[in-house]
Motif scaffolding. Structure first.
Motif, PDB file in Angstrom:
ATOM      1  N   LEU A 207       3.100  25.627  20.680  1.00  0.00           N
ATOM      2  CA  LEU A 207       2.643  24.700  19.984  1.00  0.00           C
ATOM      3  C   LEU A 207       3.770  24.402  18.623  1.00  0.00           C
ATOM      4  O   LEU A 207       2.705  23.688  17.688  1.00  0.00           O
ATOM      5  N   GLN A 208       4.777  25.616  18.132  1.00  0.00           N
ATOM      6  CA  GLN A 208       5.387  25.371  16.579  1.00  0.00           C
ATOM      7  C   GLN A 208       6.559  24.666  16.995  1.00  0.00           C
ATOM      8  O   GLN A 208       7.177  24.058  16.678  1.00  0.00           O
ATOM      9  N   GLU A 209       6.740  24.517  18.437  1.00  0.00           N
ATOM     10  CA  GLU A 209       7.851  23.452  18.571  1.00  0.00           C
ATOM     11  C   GLU A 209       7.641  21.941  18.642  1.00  0.00           C
ATOM     12  O   GLU A 209       6.443  21.746  19.072  1.00  0.00           O
ATOM     13  N   ASP A 210       8.836  21.258  18.201  1.00  0.00           N
ATOM     14  CA  ASP A 210       8.003  19.572  17.873  1.00  0.00           C
ATOM     15  C   ASP A 210       8.544  19.312  19.460  1.00  0.00           C
ATOM     16  O   ASP A 210      10.014  19.824  19.881  1.00  0.00           O
ATOM     17  N   PRO A 211       7.986  18.926  20.060  1.00  0.00           N
ATOM     18  CA  PRO A 211       8.898  18.463  21.512  1.00  0.00           C
ATOM     19  C   PRO A 211       9.816  16.936  21.591  1.00  0.00           C
ATOM     20  O   PRO A 211      10.306  17.242  22.015  1.00  0.00           O
ATOM     21  N   ALA A 212       9.903  16.540  20.684  1.00  0.00           N
ATOM     22  CA  ALA A 212      10.819  16.156  20.330  1.00  0.00           C
ATOM     23  C   ALA A 212      12.334  16.463  20.197  1.00  0.00           C
ATOM     24  O   ALA A 212      13.124  15.603  20.738  1.00  0.00           O
ATOM     25  N   GLU A 213      12.072  17.390  19.788  1.00  0.00           N
ATOM     26  CA  GLU A 213      13.463  18.391  18.990  1.00  0.00           C
ATOM     27  C   GLU A 213      13.902  18.734  20.263  1.00  0.00           C
ATOM     28  O   GLU A 213      14.979  18.715  20.763  1.00  0.00           O
ATOM     29  N   ILE A 214      12.918  18.937  21.145  1.00  0.00           N
ATOM     30  CA  ILE A 214      13.276  19.766  23.230  1.00  0.00           C
ATOM     31  C   ILE A 214      13.849  19.178  23.416  1.00  0.00           C
ATOM     32  O   ILE A 214      14.955  19.386  24.030  1.00  0.00           O
ATOM     33  N   ALA A 215      13.307  17.614  23.088  1.00  0.00           N
ATOM     34  CA  ALA A 215      13.530  17.196  24.345  1.00  0.00           C
ATOM     35  C   ALA A 215      15.384  16.234  23.560  1.00  0.00           C
ATOM     36  O   ALA A 215      16.226  15.947  24.613  1.00  0.00           O
ATOM     37  N   ALA A 216      15.520  16.447  22.353  1.00  0.00           N
ATOM     38  CA  ALA A 216      17.053  16.261  22.379  1.00  0.00           C
ATOM     39  C   ALA A 216      17.937  16.816  22.335  1.00  0.00           C
ATOM     40  O   ALA A 216      19.315  16.518  23.383  1.00  0.00           O
ATOM     41  N   ALA A 217      17.736  17.799  22.399  1.00  0.00           N
ATOM     42  CA  ALA A 217      18.526  19.655  23.008  1.00  0.00           C
ATOM     43  C   ALA A 217      18.427  19.174  24.124  1.00  0.00           C
ATOM     44  O   ALA A 217      19.602  19.646  24.238  1.00  0.00           O
TER      45      ALA A 217
END
Length: 303
Positions: A207-217
């Motif tokens: 819940l603390q991680e940004d899905p957009a950041e995960i997708a970008a990584a």
């Protein structure tokens, strides 16, 4: 004749319409690759004692061999009707289908099978049999499917490959790039991610991680894996697709507009266990186009 032909495209024949369609698909693949086609029918004697009314042991064997030759002749005729100049050999073999196919794969460039069957290859791609073939084969395997059980496989659309950064997906990308080049079409490299990691554990703080950041990584990892193949195939259009979701569902959706789906035998992350249990059965049972399964080959193995 059971003499092997090194580098041939091998199609399994069992008398079904699915196997004939697979043989015709395999013939087109052989033409693209500049390889001969080998049609193989494997039959096994019943393991239980048959009533005398069915004939002697040798009579049963002769009957099975005669039926196998008839099926092979029919498949060969269908192939030559589409590809009259292709070199086509046939072989009727008395053995276990799995054992015979694994042995064939030691010499073949590709093994091609239909998705449904009547005879020796019935059920070949479900349960433990599929795992055994996939775990020991020495070349890629393609299961030929259409959008319905009676449809021919599609011949238009991109090649779609599942990628997760593992050696298996690396081998799948290599195969997919060559297939896309041979077919003159684009390649779509698909990677999925979710809140569940490869070991089945949840991400530390989802819940603390940004899905957009995960997708970008994740997209960066996919781009890095594909970059070497783009340099090797500069003329090939490669599209990267990173999706939050389940790998099988994603591949099936992308397969609706594809002419081939390519996956590794097993991996880490999104495509782990692609050929184990219900995951593989779902892909093979429901894919709207042919599915290629690729294992990485040990160093020093036949190319």
């Amino acid at each position: 004749m059971s003499g092997f032909v090194d580098g041939a495209v091998v199609a399994g024949i069992d008398g079904s319409g699915s196997a004939v369609r697979a043989a015709v698909w395999a013939a087109a693949e052989a033409v693209r690759r500049g390889r001969p086609l080998r049609l193989v029918q494997v039959y096994a004697l019943p393991q239980v004692k048959a009533p005398v009314a069915f004939g002697t042991h040798e009579q049963v064997r002769a009957g099975l061999a005669e039926r196998a030759e008839g099926w092979l002749a029919g498949a060969k005729a269908a192939v030559l009707a589409e590809h009259p100049g292709l070199e086509v050999g046939t072989a009727a073999r008395e053995w276990s289908p799995v054992t015979a196919l694994v042995q064939e794969s030691q010499h073949a460039e590709l093994i091609v099978l239909g998705s449904r069957g009547l005879g020796g290859f019935t059920g070949l791609l479900v349960g433990s049999t599929a795992v055994a073939v996939a775990a020991h084969t020495h070349c890629p395997i393609v299961v030929v499917r259409g959008r319905t059980p009676h449809d021919p496989p599609p011949s238009a659309g991109p090649v779609v490959v599942g990628s997760d950064g593992s050696p298996d997906s690396e081998a799948a990308i290599a195969f997919a790039c060559e297939e896309a080049k041979l077919r003159g079409t684009a390649l779509v490299a698909v990677h999925t991610w979710s809140d569940v990691l490869a070991d089945g554990m949840l991400r530390p703080h989802p819940l603390q991680e940004d899905p957009a950041e995960i997708a970008a990584a994740e997209r960066g990892k996919l781009a890095e894996q594909v970059s070497g193949w783009q340099r090797k195939y500069p003329e090939l259009a490669i599209e990267l697709e990173v999706v939050r979701g389940r790998p099988v569902r994603t591949l099936l959706e992308r397969g609706e507009d594809a002419q081939l789906i390519v996956v590794g035998c097993r991996g880490r992350g999104g495509f782990t266990g692609m050929l184990l249990g219900s995951t593989s059965q779902a892909l093979i049972a429901h894919s709207p186009c042919p599915v290629a399964v690729v294992r990485p080959q040990p160093t020093g193995s036949r190319t």
